[in-house]
Scaffold this motif. Structure first.
Motif, short mmCIF file in Angstrom:
data_model
loop_
_atom_site.label_atom_id
_atom_site.label_comp_id
_atom_site.label_asym_id
_atom_site.label_seq_id
_atom_site.Cartn_x
_atom_site.Cartn_y
_atom_site.Cartn_z
N PHE A 106 0.82 -1.28 0.05
CA PHE A 106 0.05 0.12 0.13
C PHE A 106 1.03 1.28 -0.05
O PHE A 106 1.50 1.55 0.92
N VAL A 107 0.88 1.96 -0.90
CA VAL A 107 1.86 3.06 -1.13
C VAL A 107 0.91 4.33 -1.94
O VAL A 107 -0.07 4.12 -2.40
N LYS A 108 1.66 5.61 -1.81
CA LYS A 108 1.08 6.73 -2.50
C LYS A 108 1.41 6.71 -4.07
O LYS A 108 2.28 6.41 -4.22
N TYR A 117 -3.65 7.00 -2.07
CA TYR A 117 -2.88 5.57 -1.70
C TYR A 117 -3.66 4.68 -2.09
O TYR A 117 -5.03 4.58 -2.42
N GLN A 118 -2.96 3.40 -2.82
CA GLN A 118 -3.24 2.38 -3.41
C GLN A 118 -2.51 1.27 -3.56
O GLN A 118 -1.30 1.49 -3.26
N THR A 135 6.16 5.99 -8.90
CA THR A 135 5.62 5.45 -7.46
C THR A 135 6.85 4.59 -6.81
O THR A 135 6.92 4.78 -5.43
N TYR A 139 8.72 5.32 -3.40
CA TYR A 139 8.74 4.50 -2.49
C TYR A 139 9.84 3.90 -1.83
O TYR A 139 10.09 3.95 -0.70
#
Length: 174
Positions: A106-108, A117-118, A135, A139
């Protein structure tokens, strides 16, 4: 029937309350607008997908390998990266480091089409290679120099070529 008017002190309170609410809403919308504007203008594909020098001139090269869940037969409406792997090649020590990224991480998401976030696998859906690379870069806090994107058809062909090479190399002649 005549409407009853509020006393003067209640009218003042009502005016102050309504004015305060409107002011608060305007400030909140302005702050959110500025944050959205900054977010949209901080993402530039030219920063993500860059032209690079020869591999051997750099001390370290980073690669992002992405395997897509779509193929010619499946024809899905959206495409995600089922597999993501970061490869770091150190040319001085002649070592290679592999890091597999879990698709449920789960990251921005850093994309022009989605803000929030997804799961990391959906970054490709919201902006293709550029969004997926941005992304992963944010991350891992690691610049990605090169990337390779392969769908199921390309993966099958790569496995076939690999198996052919292995079978040719392992044949024994007596």
């Amino acid at each position: 029937m005549r409407r009853r008017q509020l006393p003067k002190w209640q009218r003042k309170r009502l005016i102050v309350l309504v004015t305060s609410c409107i002011t608060f809403m305007l400030v909140a919308f302005t702050i959110q607008g500025i944050r959205l504007f900054d977010m949209l203008h901080s993402f530039h594909e030219s920063r993500v997908i860059k032209s690079h020098h020869n591999l051997t001139q750099q001390p370290v090269s980073t690669f992002l390998l992405m395997g897509l869940d779509n193929s010619g037969k499946r024809k899905l409406s959206t495409t995600r990266t089922d597999g993501m792997m970061v490869v770091i090649v150190n040319h001085k020590t002649k070592t290679m480091t592999l890091c597999s990224l879990l698709r449920d991480t789960f990251v921005k998401i850093h994309s022009q089409q989605y803000h929030g976030y997804q799961r990391i696998e959906s970054a490709y859906t919201y902006g293709g290679d550029a969004a997926a690379i941005a992304t992963v870069e944010h991350y891992l806090n690691l610049p990605i120099d090169y990337y390779l994107t392969v769908n199921w058809d390309g993966f099958i062909r790569a496995i076939d070529v690999w198996c052919t090479c292995i079978s040719l190399c392992t044949r024994k002649t007596y």
